[in-house]
Design a protein around this motif. Structure first.
Motif, PDB file in Angstrom:
ATOM      1  N   ILE A 108     121.931  85.428  -1.897  1.00 26.60           N
ATOM      2  CA  ILE A 108     123.430  84.901  -1.721  1.00 26.60           C
ATOM      3  C   ILE A 108     124.210  85.554  -2.802  1.00 26.60           C
ATOM      4  O   ILE A 108     125.429  86.224  -2.450  1.00 26.60           O
ATOM      5  N   LEU A 109     123.893  85.434  -4.027  1.00 24.34           N
ATOM      6  CA  LEU A 109     124.578  86.089  -5.055  1.00 24.34           C
ATOM      7  C   LEU A 109     124.872  87.597  -4.676  1.00 24.34           C
ATOM      8  O   LEU A 109     125.823  88.288  -5.010  1.00 24.34           O
ATOM      9  N   ASP A 110     123.661  87.984  -4.443  1.00 23.14           N
ATOM     10  CA  ASP A 110     123.636  89.785  -4.341  1.00 23.14           C
ATOM     11  C   ASP A 110     124.523  90.078  -3.290  1.00 23.14           C
ATOM     12  O   ASP A 110     125.416  90.898  -3.592  1.00 23.14           O
ATOM     13  N   ILE A 111     124.920  89.201  -2.272  1.00 19.54           N
ATOM     14  CA  ILE A 111     125.706  89.732  -1.194  1.00 19.54           C
ATOM     15  C   ILE A 111     127.163  89.352  -1.615  1.00 19.54           C
ATOM     16  O   ILE A 111     127.991  90.387  -1.255  1.00 19.54           O
ATOM     17  N   PHE A 112     127.454  88.439  -2.278  1.00 23.43           N
ATOM     18  CA  PHE A 112     128.546  88.038  -2.798  1.00 23.43           C
ATOM     19  C   PHE A 112     129.003  89.320  -3.839  1.00 23.43           C
ATOM     20  O   PHE A 112     130.174  89.676  -3.585  1.00 23.43           O
ATOM     21  N   ALA A 113     128.101  89.491  -4.365  1.00 20.59           N
ATOM     22  CA  ALA A 113     128.259  90.761  -5.484  1.00 20.59           C
ATOM     23  C   ALA A 113     128.766  91.856  -4.856  1.00 20.59           C
ATOM     24  O   ALA A 113     129.742  92.715  -5.397  1.00 20.59           O
ATOM     25  N   GLN A 114     128.273  92.214  -3.521  1.00 21.35           N
ATOM     26  CA  GLN A 114     128.711  93.459  -3.088  1.00 21.35           C
ATOM     27  C   GLN A 114     130.083  93.396  -2.195  1.00 21.35           C
ATOM     28  O   GLN A 114     130.676  94.358  -1.902  1.00 21.35           O
ATOM     29  N   PHE A 153     129.684  86.656   5.122  1.00 19.35           N
ATOM     30  CA  PHE A 153     130.596  86.679   3.827  1.00 19.35           C
ATOM     31  C   PHE A 153     131.591  87.881   4.002  1.00 19.35           C
ATOM     32  O   PHE A 153     131.824  88.860   2.842  1.00 19.35           O
ATOM     33  N   ALA A 154     132.379  88.221   5.041  1.00 18.82           N
ATOM     34  CA  ALA A 154     133.138  89.362   5.109  1.00 18.82           C
ATOM     35  C   ALA A 154     134.328  88.868   4.002  1.00 18.82           C
ATOM     36  O   ALA A 154     134.931  89.829   3.527  1.00 18.82           O
ATOM     37  N   SER A 155     134.822  87.754   4.097  1.00 12.87           N
ATOM     38  CA  SER A 155     135.968  87.461   3.376  1.00 12.87           C
ATOM     39  C   SER A 155     135.388  86.661   2.142  1.00 12.87           C
ATOM     40  O   SER A 155     134.648  85.523   2.070  1.00 12.87           O
ATOM     41  N   LEU A 156     135.727  87.019   0.946  1.00 18.64           N
ATOM     42  CA  LEU A 156     135.577  86.272  -0.486  1.00 18.64           C
ATOM     43  C   LEU A 156     136.799  85.765  -0.959  1.00 18.64           C
ATOM     44  O   LEU A 156     136.619  84.942  -1.699  1.00 18.64           O
ATOM     45  N   ASP A 157     137.834  86.310  -0.711  1.00 18.68           N
ATOM     46  CA  ASP A 157     139.094  86.125  -1.172  1.00 18.68           C
ATOM     47  C   ASP A 157     139.862  84.870  -0.474  1.00 18.68           C
ATOM     48  O   ASP A 157     139.797  84.996   0.884  1.00 18.68           O
ATOM     49  N   GLY A 191     133.423  81.921   3.874  1.00 18.14           N
ATOM     50  CA  GLY A 191     132.456  81.346   4.667  1.00 18.14           C
ATOM     51  C   GLY A 191     131.373  80.417   3.855  1.00 18.14           C
ATOM     52  O   GLY A 191     130.800  80.755   2.779  1.00 18.14           O
ATOM     53  N   PHE A 192     130.905  79.461   4.534  1.00 21.35           N
ATOM     54  CA  PHE A 192     129.772  78.639   3.925  1.00 21.35           C
ATOM     55  C   PHE A 192     128.505  79.061   4.587  1.00 21.35           C
ATOM     56  O   PHE A 192     128.463  79.678   5.757  1.00 21.35           O
ATOM     57  N   VAL A 193     127.518  78.576   3.801  1.00 21.16           N
ATOM     58  CA  VAL A 193     126.134  78.852   4.416  1.00 21.16           C
ATOM     59  C   VAL A 193     125.235  77.665   3.716  1.00 21.16           C
ATOM     60  O   VAL A 193     125.564  77.168   2.931  1.00 21.16           O
ATOM     61  N   SER A 194     124.067  77.334   4.552  1.00 22.01           N
ATOM     62  CA  SER A 194     123.592  76.154   3.930  1.00 22.01           C
ATOM     63  C   SER A 194     122.829  76.452   2.563  1.00 22.01           C
ATOM     64  O   SER A 194     122.414  77.769   2.206  1.00 22.01           O
TER      65      SER A 194
END
Ligand code: GTP
Ligand code: MG
Length: 425
Positions: free
Chosen positions: A111-117, A241-245, A266-269
């Motif tokens: 998940i952290l990797d996706i967020f990083a991208q 996770f298209a939107s992080l901001d 967005g959330f995820v379990s």
């Protein structure tokens, strides 16, 4: 963007002990979700393995025997990545990598990797980096070996182009720096928020599972505003996770009342705790919202699990008791659009085809009115400033000149209801 797809094997644990509630469907859904995450990170899922066990093995997660089986499978399928469905300790990662000789990630680092991208803004990038560093710190002995051997790819990416530190001293220093920088962003946010509170414009926050349609809904809601232009729209994409901001935009109700719509991540379990921690500052906007709209993709088979997940995160943010509207989105995909009857605080709509959007605006209006209190005030003539302030801010329902002062009937918001109590009659 991702280069060559990395072939991944997913490994999950079906915990069968009575104390840990974990049903067969739970694990199936959880693995499905993990597949989605793996694909979002740029992997191709080659196989999904589920191991039944009373509880996790302290050294090898699924147990050593299973890891050895996975090794065979890696060779057979030419997989270069194994992703485990839970958060692992540094020791577990090291042990498993030693057998597999391929890169091992857990749910959190994926998940952290996706967020990083995905992180675009400076603040977003700093938040992700902070979460990544916090994740790494207790695992320095465990991770890194296979990553540096195989070089790059999923799990090694930091926001922007910077390389993630692997040295403890550097990490600690960097964490301090990031926190300081984030503190500045937070200060700015607080100032902005105070200005908004002064202007008394209500805030409606969109929350929900990733890909539920929050951003699409925001883009529709803001079309009500006279200042709308296409540039004000946010990214809405079929992608986790298209939107992080966190983004705020103006919209308007049919009673002419303006409000701000907040789009959130967005959330995820099992959203990593470090990540929630790191994103708390931006998620704070939800705390200050007057109404929360919980957006659900009802066309998704897993929507019930996704709802639960969102409610859990809202609990963690301590906002689960705020006024809330539940929006079942994407009904256009279900066919029978007219079969769904809106219930109190519960709406079925399509942000895409705009079915029932007007009802949503109405429901928001009603929720916001909930916070208003009908009162009659008597304002002495020498308190002209009070009259001036109230007239600026509210629609005055009735105004009469009396002997002792000016009598006003209007609907106050909660704060002013407390503030002007001395004038009540
Ligand atoms: N058919 C249909 N598709 C929709 C609807 N609402 C949104 N979508 C699609 O669903 C996908 C995700 O929409 P987003 O608005 O980006 O979802 P989100 O909740 O903001 O997702 P994240 O920012 O990733 O958490 C996009 O491809 C949208 O076009 C709808 O009512 N019907
Ligand atoms: Mg979005």
């Amino acid at each position: 963007m991702y280069g060559k797809l990395e072939k991944a094997i997913l490994v999950g644990l079906h915990k069968t002990s009575k104390q840990i509630r974990n049903t067969e469907t739970d694990i199936q859904e959880s693995m499905k979700e993990l597949s989605g995450l793996a694909e979002a990170a740029g992997a191709k899922v080659a196989a999904i393995i589920i191991q039944n066990r009373l509880s996790r093995d302290a050294a090898y997660y699924t147990g050593k025997g299973k890891v050895e089986e996975v090794r065979e499978l890696c060779l057979q399928l030419d997989a270069s990545l194994v992703i485990c469905n839970d958060e692992l300790s540094g020791t577990q990662i090291r042990n498993i990598e030693e057998i597999l000789e391929v890169k091992v990630l857990d749910r959190t680092s994926l998940i952290l990797d996706i967020f990083a991208q995905r992180a675009l803004s400076k603040e977003g990038k700093l938040q992700v980096e902070l979460a990544q560093l916090r994740y790494r710190l207790p695992r320095l002995q465990g991770i890194g070996k296979e990553m540096s051997r195989t070089g790059g790819g999923i799990g090694t990416r930091g926001p922007g182009e910077q390389k993630l530190e692997t040295d403890r001293r550097h990490i600690l220093g960097r964490i301090t720096d990031i926190k300081r920088e984030l503190e500045e962003f937070k200060k700015n946010r607080t100032v902005q928020r105070m200005q908004r509170q002064k202007s008394q414009i209500p805030i409606v926050a969109l929350v929900g599972y990733t890909n539920a349609g929050k951003s699409t809904l925001l883009n529709e809601l803001i079309k009500t505003h006279k200042d709308y232009s296409q540039e004000k729209e946010v990214i809405a994409k079929d992608m986790l996770f298209a939107s992080l901001d966190v983004t705020l935009r103006k919209a308007v109700l049919s009673n002419k009342r303006e409000f701000l719509v907040v789009d959130t991540v967005g959330f995820v379990s099992d959203l990593p705790h470090d990540l929630i921690e790191a994103f708390k500052a931006t998620l704070e906007e939800v705390k200050f919202a007057d109404v929360i709209i919980h957006v659900i993709d009802i066309s998704n088979d897993n929507y019930e699990m996704q709802m639960k997940t969102t409610m859990q995160v809202l609990k963690e943010l301590k906002v689960e008791n705020k006024p809330m509207l539940t929006v079942y989105n994407k009904i256009d995909l279900l066919g029978k659009e007219n079969d769904y009857k809106n219930k109190e605080d519960c709406l079925y709509l399509s942000a895409h085809t705009r079915v029932n959007m007007a009802q949503l605006l109405k429901a928001i209006e009603e929720k916001l009115v909930d916070h208003r209190f009908e009162v009659t005030l008597s304002i002495p003539f020498h308190h002209g400033n009070v009259l001036y302030d109230l007239k600026n801010k509210y629609v005055i329902d009735r105004m009469e000149y009396k002997e002792e002062g000016i009598e006003l009937a209007l609907q106050l918001d909660e704060r002013d209801y407390k503030k002007y109590q001395n004038y009540f009659i």
